[in-house]
Design an enzyme around this catalytic site. Structure first.
Site, PDB file in Angstrom:
ATOM      1  CG  HIS A   1       2.123   2.458   0.904  1.00  0.00           C
ATOM      2  ND1 HIS A   1       2.316   1.938  -0.363  1.00  0.00           N
ATOM      3  CD2 HIS A   1       0.778   2.664   1.016  1.00  0.00           C
ATOM      4  CE1 HIS A   1       1.141   1.849  -0.992  1.00  0.00           C
ATOM      5  NE2 HIS A   1       0.201   2.271  -0.167  1.00  0.00           N
TER       6      HIS A   1
ATOM      7  CG  ASP B   1      -3.557  -1.973  -0.700  1.00  0.00           C
ATOM      8  OD1 ASP B   1      -4.049  -1.873   0.440  1.00  0.00           O
ATOM      9  OD2 ASP B   1      -3.425  -1.000  -1.478  1.00  0.00           O
TER      10      ASP B   1
ATOM     11  CG  HIS C   1      -2.601   2.223  -3.078  1.00  0.00           C
ATOM     12  ND1 HIS C   1      -3.667   2.091  -2.214  1.00  0.00           N
ATOM     13  CD2 HIS C   1      -2.809   3.355  -3.788  1.00  0.00           C
ATOM     14  CE1 HIS C   1      -4.486   3.114  -2.389  1.00  0.00           C
ATOM     15  NE2 HIS C   1      -3.996   3.891  -3.338  1.00  0.00           N
TER      16      HIS C   1
ATOM     17  CG  ASP D   1      -6.862  -0.240  -1.154  1.00  0.00           C
ATOM     18  OD1 ASP D   1      -6.541  -1.398  -1.502  1.00  0.00           O
ATOM     19  OD2 ASP D   1      -6.043   0.581  -0.681  1.00  0.00           O
TER      20      ASP D   1
HETATM   21 ZN   LIG Z   1      -4.017   0.707  -0.639  1.00  0.00          ZN
END
Ligand SMILES: [Zn+2]
Length: 338
Positions: free
Chosen positions: A158, A193, A195, A282
């Site tokens: 991120h 991931d 995200h 995740d």
């Molecule tokens: Zn993540």
């Protein structure tokens, strides 16, 4: 497989995280890394120590101003009257033209996009160490290893060139990819991931030499919200070199693996000679963040698919939070590489 690990990550133990406005301890805890390490070791993977590089690899991705901020802000913040133990911004420049401020609170708002990336006294050392793990794994692959895994913490995908966010400070995945670019004309990044890898997308947005592909929970109702949509494909020279494959929330193995096939087809078409996998765990059905519902066998199958590309590959740990399945899912994924 060789696992690059250092216990320096433990210096970063963020206490600040907001969920629906309620402050709680961050889910990005040191125990994540110790559990992943224990699982990998028990599966007979070999742990190796990182090499020392300092800030040079991070500086190939991040701006000098940002690196200076990360290195000094916790120390300077502590001199402010009534300062909190962690640097957390309370103001942001948002979406309009703005001027870089001198005040510490202003700099924090400039470089920390959300409240999920608090900076404590040990954050810089831990983030720098994670970047050295990723660089070590990339160098091992450059030196002939077929695959190497960097057990990075804090995660990185991120983080933009000059902005932290979502538990991330230095973009370990991007740093590894740039390292591989030293000897490879085309490098692909596959982010699995749960995200979207928004920082990685942002870093390579205008480049055609590094393909970025991300499979993640649909950001229209999931972090990072503003990025990760299918229409984001890159710009300028990078147009067409970013592929987002958002999945409906709660998707299980079958659609996730089908997205993996789509991702691999695009990667084959790009014809890279090296690969970086942003290995978030995740997407697990057991993960507390509950975005997707991937099982252990699902992670194993994704590992097998990626290994079938036959590319020199650097695996970089991203997210994946405490659950009974965290370590098992890592072992499942690594097992896909045989
Ligand atoms: Zn993540």
């Amino acid at each position: 497989m060789k696992i690059v690990y250092s216990d320096k990550h433990a210096a970063h133990d963020p206490q600040t995280f907001f969920v629906r406005g309620v402050k709680q301890r961050s889910t990005e805890q040191p125990e994540r890394a110790t559990r992943l390490l224990a699982a990998a070791t028990s599966a007979d993977h070999e742990v190796v120590a990182p090499r020392t590089y300092g800030t040079a690899p991070a500086a190939t991705i991040h701006t000098p101003e940002y690196l200076d901020f990360l290195r000094t802000i916790a120390r300077d913040w502590a001199t402010l009257p009534n300062a909190s133990a962690e640097v957390v911004p309370n103001v942001h420049p948002a979406r309009y033209p703005a001027t870089y401020p001198k005040a510490l609170a202003g700099r924090a708002g400039w470089h920390q996009v959300d409240l999920a990336c608090p900076i404590g006294p040990g954050t810089w050392d831990a983030a720098l160490a994670a970047s050295e793990l990723a660089t070590t794994a990339a160098d091992m692959v450059l030196e002939g290893a077929h695959v190497a895994y960097a057990l990075c913490r804090p995660p990185g995908h991120h983080a933009y060139a000059d902005m932290a966010g979502g538990f991330c400070f230095l973009n370990n995945t991007a740093i590894a990819a740039q390292r591989l670019r030293g000897r490879h004309q085309r490098v692909a990044i596959l982010d699995v991931d749960v995200h979207h890898g928004n920082g990685t997308q942002g870093i390579f947005w205008e480049r055609s030499d590094v393909l970025t592909v991300s499979i993640h929970a649909d950001p229209s109702n999931y972090y990072p919200y503003f990025w990760g949509h299918a229409h984001e494909t890159g710009s300028g020279k990078g147009e067409g070199f970013n592929l987002n494959l958002p999945q409906p929330l709660g998707s299980a193995d079958a659609p996730w693996l089908a997205a993996g096939d789509t991702a691999l087809a695009r990667i084959k078409d790009f014809a890279p000679t090296a690969l970086v996998v942003a290995l978030g765990l995740d997407a697990s059905e057991s993960d507390p963040l509950q975005g997707l519902k991937v099982t252990g066998p699902g992670f194993h199958a994704m590992g097998q698919k990626i290994a079938s590309l036959g590319l020199p590959t650097v695996l970089v740990q991203e997210g994946g939070y405490l659950s009974d399945d965290l370590g098992r899912n890592l072992v499942q994924f690594l097992g896909g590489f045989g």
